[in-house]
Design a protein around this motif. Structure first.
Motif, PDB file in Angstrom:
ATOM      1  N   UNK A  65     -16.678  19.693  10.465  1.00  0.00           N
ATOM      2  CA  UNK A  65     -16.151  18.673   9.919  1.00  0.00           C
ATOM      3  C   UNK A  65     -16.980  17.843   9.358  1.00  0.00           C
ATOM      4  N   UNK A  66     -16.461  18.588   7.657  1.00  0.00           N
ATOM      5  CA  UNK A  66     -17.840  17.588   7.036  1.00  0.00           C
ATOM      6  C   UNK A  66     -17.242  16.298   6.760  1.00  0.00           C
ATOM      7  N   UNK A  67     -17.873  16.002   6.398  1.00  0.00           N
ATOM      8  CA  UNK A  67     -17.825  14.093   5.639  1.00  0.00           C
ATOM      9  C   UNK A  67     -18.858  13.591   4.861  1.00  0.00           C
ATOM     10  N   UNK A  68     -18.166  12.671   3.789  1.00  0.00           N
ATOM     11  CA  UNK A  68     -19.381  11.530   3.642  1.00  0.00           C
ATOM     12  C   UNK A  68     -19.233  10.096   3.237  1.00  0.00           C
ATOM     13  N   UNK A  69     -20.191   9.216   3.234  1.00  0.00           N
ATOM     14  CA  UNK A  69     -19.270   7.991   3.307  1.00  0.00           C
ATOM     15  C   UNK A  69     -20.480   7.105   2.630  1.00  0.00           C
ATOM     16  N   UNK A  70     -19.773   6.762   1.650  1.00  0.00           N
ATOM     17  CA  UNK A  70     -20.471   5.575   0.588  1.00  0.00           C
ATOM     18  C   UNK A  70     -20.979   4.148   0.398  1.00  0.00           C
ATOM     19  N   UNK A  71     -21.875   3.656  -0.259  1.00  0.00           N
ATOM     20  CA  UNK A  71     -21.342   1.823  -0.557  1.00  0.00           C
ATOM     21  C   UNK A  71     -22.040   1.354  -1.559  1.00  0.00           C
ATOM     22  N   UNK A  72     -21.902   0.194  -2.021  1.00  0.00           N
ATOM     23  CA  UNK A  72     -22.246  -0.446  -2.781  1.00  0.00           C
ATOM     24  C   UNK A  72     -21.978  -1.186  -3.340  1.00  0.00           C
ATOM     25  N   UNK A  73     -23.353  -2.115  -3.576  1.00  0.00           N
ATOM     26  CA  UNK A  73     -23.104  -3.539  -4.183  1.00  0.00           C
ATOM     27  C   UNK A  73     -22.332  -4.058  -5.651  1.00  0.00           C
ATOM     28  N   UNK A  74     -21.700  -4.893  -5.593  1.00  0.00           N
ATOM     29  CA  UNK A  74     -21.369  -5.012  -6.875  1.00  0.00           C
ATOM     30  C   UNK A  74     -21.549  -6.667  -7.205  1.00  0.00           C
ATOM     31  N   UNK A  75     -22.428  -7.004  -7.564  1.00  0.00           N
ATOM     32  CA  UNK A  75     -22.548  -8.502  -7.955  1.00  0.00           C
ATOM     33  C   UNK A  75     -23.574  -9.064  -6.499  1.00  0.00           C
ATOM     34  N   UNK A  76     -23.013 -10.340  -6.322  1.00  0.00           N
ATOM     35  CA  UNK A  76     -23.968 -10.890  -5.861  1.00  0.00           C
ATOM     36  C   UNK A  76     -22.839 -10.818  -4.217  1.00  0.00           C
ATOM     37  N   UNK A  77     -21.084 -11.101  -4.749  1.00  0.00           N
ATOM     38  CA  UNK A  77     -20.734 -11.858  -3.476  1.00  0.00           C
ATOM     39  C   UNK A  77     -20.037 -10.247  -2.658  1.00  0.00           C
ATOM     40  N   UNK A  78     -19.713  -9.603  -3.644  1.00  0.00           N
ATOM     41  CA  UNK A  78     -18.909  -8.263  -3.488  1.00  0.00           C
ATOM     42  C   UNK A  78     -19.732  -6.521  -3.197  1.00  0.00           C
ATOM     43  N   UNK A  79     -18.938  -5.679  -1.734  1.00  0.00           N
ATOM     44  CA  UNK A  79     -19.435  -4.931  -1.647  1.00  0.00           C
ATOM     45  C   UNK A  79     -17.403  -4.044  -2.070  1.00  0.00           C
TER      46      UNK A  79
END
Lengths: 253, 397
Positions: free
Chosen positions: B227-241
């Protein structure tokens, strides 16, 4: 006559040797923050209309980043008890929150406040000179946090990028020794968000540093946070402590 | 000379600028009188909850968590929860030994843990495709809040090794098979719920460019496909992820039928925080192991019951797509009040589950009320769950 003398002296003084605003800001930073890695205890006492709402106790670990010169911060919650053991990590504008109950390291935005009135940026160690362009806006005598008159330089700070808590700041620094006296923090639209007094200077790590900041809300002056710092210790903070994957295993020794 | 100039300047200055207002002087006077409580740093914490669901007797739980440094480099963690549930036909108490492990860290970069550990993968709020240990067993039913199930499940007995570097880490997790079946006895450590089969996991975290952060995973085990998997997160501006997670494996569907093929789990999500301390999350959940819409709608009788049980055991939704909305408002209306709301909308059978709550939080005590209701036809994902209320009080120690 007194006003004329003041104006002449001020003009002459400024013309001869106007202090460099950015250097003043850097000197003020060096008073608030030691140049090396350190830890300190922080207590936030919050008041609404004169009544204490609660206290938050934190341990803060800070290390200057090798690339930006800005601090990387790890904050550990000690109280209130419902928050004991929770952690907050800040690397630049990257913020993570860890809850030992859920084992979750959750990414949060800079706007997501976890400390009541105090913004995350208020308790984090920040070198303002890295994030703001300073301009000397005047010299004036100002009443400091101990209600004493201080000759000061008024600096107008403009954020040099978007990754900061406050776009504009007015900062008064002591003309004699560059100690920060008072700050006013503004939104993009120019609204006063909060006022802070830096006071109760004590000798810590060889320098007189403010041990208390009194923060007054810009919209609701009855909303006050007293932020006390102590037990400032120079210590090695390994790079690996200051990243998301270390949060589940962080335990102060 | 500069000193003389400074003195002359000070003498000639107009009267000092007074603190801007009486409010500033009041604030400084208040700060003068402020008394800090002494700092305490106990390795032992916990909470006691008493709650009352509409139509049920009072119930509760007590939990403790010990996280202690034995000596430099050595750490012991113990987490236990005891549920009290007076009910007919079942034990009144159920104990869950959630974690009990020893951690050795010979250097800041290396760590080795052994014992029962509750690892957590992924970045989303309502569902984590990277959390391959999600089915490790929940001995006492938790609330509808997804965080509650994660917090209260059993950990897995394993060996975990981790190598950290600046900006990320790599790790390996090895879990042996210890028992073939769950043990419902109230005081059993229940190794069968957590360690029914051998499992392993390799994981890595990598810092991408800008604010991008990624997690990578490869998991497997006895009788299980890779079972391969990947997760990613990113910040957009001051208030949004923004964030996303996905994993996949070659397997049959949850009913144990269908072709053995790659089936994916996925989440796409967005988090937003307003200046008012209101935090909103919206997520789209996908479960490729669930039955297709027509097969789900056609399930009846025992087949339906078996399928729902299989989905529950796997900690997966029985259908393929859901919307998940979550709101939390700190200092709602007045300081110390927290309002929460959650909606799960099943896009396949159009059933919905609402949950909302209001709680007051003091330093040691929280008091609150929750309400929840499922809407939809009988036999749908959330249908047949009537409105019910819960009163609760939490005491922290």
């Amino acid at each position: 006559m007194r006003k004329l003398l003041f104006t002449l002296l001020l003009a002459a003084g400024l013309a001869q040797a106007a202090p460099d605003a950015q250097q003043l800001l850097a000197a003020s930073d060096a008073i608030r923050n030691p140049g090396q890695s350190f830890s300190l205890d922080n207590t936030l006492i919050e008041y609404r209309n004169g009544r204490e709402q609660g206290q938050t106790q934190l341990q803060i670990y800070a290390r200057p980043a090798s690339d930006s010169g800005q601090y990387r911060n790890l904050i550990r919650f000690l109280a209130p008890l419902r928050d004991a053991g929770k952690l907050m990590l800040k690397n630049g504008n990257e913020l993570w929150f860890y809850d030992p109950a859920s084992k979750a390291s959750v990414r949060i935005s800079p706007q997501q406040r976890l400390l009541g009135q105090a913004a995350n940026g208020d308790v984090m160690t920040v070198n303002l000179a890295r994030d703001y362009r300073a301009r000397l806006d005047g010299e004036e005598a100002i009443q400091d946090g101990e209600r004493q008159s201080r000759a000061s330089y008024r600096l107008a700070l403009q954020a040099s990028h978007d990754d900061v808590t406050y776009p504009r700041i007015t900062l008064w620094v002591d003309a004699a020794n560059s100690r920060p006296i008072k700050g006013q923090f503004y939104s993009d639209s120019g609204r006063l968000l909060k006022t802070a007094f830096y006071r109760r200077y004590q000798l810590q790590l060889g320098v007189q540093r403010p041990s208390e900041t009194v923060i007054i809300d810009g919209l609701d002056p009855g909303w006050i946070t007293v932020m006390r710092t102590g037990n400032l210790l120079a210590r090695d903070i390994p790079e690996t402590w200051l990243q998301r994957d270390y949060l589940p295993r962080f335990r102060a020794e | 000379m500069p000193r003389l100039r400074f003195c002359l300047l000070l003498a000639a200055m107009p009267l000092p600028v007074l603190a801007d207002s009486a409010a500033e002087l009041d604030a400084l006077a208040l700060a003068d009188a402020a008394v800090s409580q002494p700092q305490s740093d106990s390795p032992l914490h916990g909470q006691l909850q008493l709650s009352h669901w509409q139509g049920s007797p009072w119930q509760g739980f007590a939990s403790v968590r010990l996280d202690s440094v034995l000596q430099p480099g050595w750490r012991a963690v113990l987490a236990d929860r005891l549920d009290f549930r007076p009910q007919a036909g079942g034990p009144a108490q159920v104990n869950s030994l959630q974690e009990a492990y020893l951690s050795w860290q010979p250097s800041p970069e290396q760590a080795l843990d052994v014992g029962r550990i509750n690892p957590r993968g992924g970045v989303a709020l309502g569902f984590n495709p990277l959390d391959v240990w999600r089915d490790s067993g929940l001995r006492a039913a938790a609330s509808a809040d997804p965080a509650s199930a994660r917090d209260n499940r059993l950990g897995v007995v394993m060996l975990r090794a981790q190598q950290l570097y600046d900006g990320g880490s790599v790790g390996v997790l090895l879990a042996p098979a210890l028992a073939s079946a769950a043990n419902p006895a109230p005081w059993s450590p229940d190794w069968g719920s957590s360690n029914r089969r051998e499992r392993w996991q390799l994981q890595a975290s990598v810092a991408g460019s800008g604010s991008l952060r990624t997690q990578w995973l490869l998991a497997g085990g006895a009788g299980e496909a890779l079972q391969p998997g990947v997760a990613a997160s990113l910040l957009l501006g001051d208030a949004t992820t923004v964030y996303g997670e996905a994993s996949a494996s070659r397997r049959h569907d949850l009913a144990g039928g269908g072709a053995r093929r790659w089936r994916a789990l996925g989440v796409l999500g967005l988090g937003y925080t307003a200046a008012t301390r209101l935090t909103l999350h919206a997520e789209w959940h996908y479960n490729g192991q669930a039955l297709a819409a027509a097969d789900w709608a056609a399930l009846r009788g025992q087949a339906y019951g078996r399928y729902r049980q299989a989905a529950q055991q796997a900690a997966l939704a029985p259908t393929r797509q859901q919307w998940f909305l979550h709101a939390e408002w700190q200092d709602f209306l007045r300081p110390g009040l927290v309002a929460t709301a959650m909606l799960r909308h099943d896009r396949i059978d159009d059933s919905r589950f609402f949950s909302s709550g209001l709680r007051w939080q003091g330093d040691r005590l929280a008091l609150g009320v929750n309400a929840e209701r499922g809407l939809g036809r009988l036999g749908s994902h959330y249908g047949g769950q009537p409105l019910r209320w819960q009163l609760f009080s939490n005491f922290y120690y």
